[in-house]
Design a protein around this motif. Structure first.
Motif, PDB file in Angstrom:
ATOM      1  N   PHE A   1      39.250  47.952  37.841  1.00 43.48           N
ATOM      2  CA  PHE A   1      39.533  46.789  36.991  1.00 43.48           C
ATOM      3  C   PHE A   1      40.971  46.323  37.175  1.00 43.48           C
ATOM      4  O   PHE A   1      41.251  45.126  37.165  1.00 43.48           O
TER       5      PHE A   1
ATOM      6  N   THR B   1      41.336  43.785  39.729  1.00 43.77           N
ATOM      7  CA  THR B   1      40.401  42.670  39.597  1.00 43.77           C
ATOM      8  C   THR B   1      41.026  41.534  38.798  1.00 43.77           C
ATOM      9  O   THR B   1      41.648  41.777  37.763  1.00 43.77           O
TER      10      THR B   1
ATOM     11  N   ILE C   1      40.200  38.522  36.478  1.00 43.71           N
ATOM     12  CA  ILE C   1      39.065  38.070  35.667  1.00 43.71           C
ATOM     13  C   ILE C   1      39.191  36.577  35.390  1.00 43.71           C
ATOM     14  O   ILE C   1      40.135  36.132  34.736  1.00 43.71           O
TER      15      ILE C   1
ATOM     16  N   THR D   1      31.457  36.196  32.087  1.00 41.13           N
ATOM     17  CA  THR D   1      32.625  36.855  31.492  1.00 41.13           C
ATOM     18  C   THR D   1      32.669  36.602  29.993  1.00 41.13           C
ATOM     19  O   THR D   1      32.896  37.508  29.188  1.00 41.13           O
TER      20      THR D   1
ATOM     21  N   TYR E   1      37.644  35.171  25.801  1.00 43.93           N
ATOM     22  CA  TYR E   1      38.514  35.053  26.967  1.00 43.93           C
ATOM     23  C   TYR E   1      39.657  34.098  26.641  1.00 43.93           C
ATOM     24  O   TYR E   1      39.452  33.027  26.075  1.00 43.93           O
TER      25      TYR E   1
ATOM     26  N   SER F   1      43.378  35.041  32.513  1.00 41.11           N
ATOM     27  CA  SER F   1      43.089  36.164  33.410  1.00 41.11           C
ATOM     28  C   SER F   1      43.829  37.431  32.979  1.00 41.11           C
ATOM     29  O   SER F   1      43.510  38.521  33.444  1.00 41.11           O
TER      30      SER F   1
ATOM     31  N   LYS G   1      35.195  46.755  30.756  1.00 41.60           N
ATOM     32  CA  LYS G   1      35.763  46.667  32.112  1.00 41.60           C
ATOM     33  C   LYS G   1      34.699  46.943  33.168  1.00 41.60           C
ATOM     34  O   LYS G   1      34.634  46.273  34.192  1.00 41.60           O
TER      35      LYS G   1
ATOM     36  N   LEU H   1      32.458  43.924  33.530  1.00 42.70           N
ATOM     37  CA  LEU H   1      33.108  42.860  34.292  1.00 42.70           C
ATOM     38  C   LEU H   1      33.192  43.227  35.766  1.00 42.70           C
ATOM     39  O   LEU H   1      33.042  42.374  36.636  1.00 42.70           O
ATOM     40  N   CYS H   2      33.405  44.479  36.063  1.00 40.00           N
ATOM     41  CA  CYS H   2      33.486  44.929  37.464  1.00 40.00           C
ATOM     42  C   CYS H   2      32.156  44.747  38.187  1.00 40.00           C
ATOM     43  O   CYS H   2      32.139  44.484  39.388  1.00 40.00           O
TER      44      CYS H   2
ATOM     45  N   TYR I   1      32.269  41.261  39.485  1.00 43.53           N
ATOM     46  CA  TYR I   1      33.268  40.923  40.488  1.00 43.53           C
ATOM     47  C   TYR I   1      33.220  41.781  41.747  1.00 43.53           C
ATOM     48  O   TYR I   1      33.892  41.463  42.726  1.00 43.53           O
TER      49      TYR I   1
END
Lengths: 134, 146
Positions: free
Chosen positions: B26, B29, B31, B37, B49, B52, B73, B76-77, B80
């Motif tokens: 993370f 990364t 975001i 997201t 959000y 980033s 995290k 979200l990973c 991505y």
């Protein structure tokens, strides 16, 4: 029982001595609690914390951490327990320490601690408080 | 389709592309704001959000994105890093359910289930053992019987 109301985030840990595992739920406040206790550790000296970063950055193993808790410690918090290779020695260390300390562990794989006779701990937080109940 | 693999079934996945340390992944990364997201932050953290590097938590406080839970995290990973296998070992059940409900791409590694399975809701798009599952009930039933 551990209460600390000296700082901007008040901490209330309503647990007796023993080993406590947080519920298998994300985003409940465990990491926030860890970070606050980490800060308090430097000031009040009655807390010990350990996380995976300690191994990565300082090469401090879980063995070494558990073996050197020291005197006057009320609460031990182990974050990211799942990232460690847990040995039988670690289990014995935890069982021994659990008699005289409140040990809070963030661990999703409860089978790692099956021998430890652990208790469940719930965590709730507000903007200014974090409460742990075992 | 989101690929699901179990950690103990080592012949079903390539260990060399498994990411075990979610915090490290993370950290590498960026975001961005997109529908997925926004949904993941809301569902797991009850958060919003902001940028980033920041998010607004359930109390309305703007925090560093690094303060998100490891479960968020990981979720979200998955989005991505679709070329990696994301180890969900540090994810709570709510984060895993959010991943199953919302992520339609990528690959995740979970613990073998012997009793209760997933509680995700809605349509899913999950592949396991070469089979596609569009409902959580069908996935759970298959896992318990395999």
């Amino acid at each position: 029982m551990y209460i600390n109301e000296k700082y901007s985030t008040k901490i209330y840990i309503s647990c007796g001595n023993g080993i406590y595992l947080f519920s298998n739920e994300s985003a409940t406040g465990k990491t926030r609690l860890f970070k606050v206790l980490r800060k308090i550790q430097g000031y009040d000296k009655d807390i010990k914390t350990y996380t995976y970063d300690d191994l990565l950055i300082e090469n401090k193993t879980l063995d070494a951490f558990l073996e050197n808790i020291g005197e006057g410690i009320s609460v031990i918090f182990i974050d990211r327990f799942d990232m460690h290779e847990v040995s039988q020695k670690n289990i014995e260390q935890l069982k021994r320490l659990g008699k005289d300390h409140i040990i809070l562990i963030d661990c999703k794989q409860i089978e790692l601690l099956a021998e430890c006779d652990f208790n469940d701990a719930g965590i709730t937080m507000t903007e200014q408080t974090i409460t742990v109940e075992g | 389709m989101l690929k699901l693999r179990f950690r103990n079934e080592k012949d079903t996945y390539d260990e060399s592309i498994v990411e075990h340390d979610i915090e490290k992944l993370f950290f590498a990364t960026t975001i961005e704001k997109n529908d997925l997201t926004v949904r993941l932050l809301k569902q797991i953290e009850n958060a919003e959000y902001v940028s980033s590097s920041k998010y607004r938590d359930r109390f309305g406080i703007v925090l560093s994105i690094s303060d998100l839970s490891t479960g968020t995290k990981a979720a979200l990973c998955v989005q991505y890093h679709t070329d990696r296998i994301i180890d969900l070992v540090e994810c709570g059940f709510n984060a895993i359910d959010a991943i199953l409900e919302n992520c339609k791409d990528g690959c995740v590694l979970d613990s073998e289930h012997t009793t209760a399975c997933y509680s995700a809701e809605g349509d899913i798009s999950v592949e396991l053992d070469g089979k596609e599952f569009t409902s959580i009930d069908a996935l759970n039933e298959y896992i318990m019987e395999r």
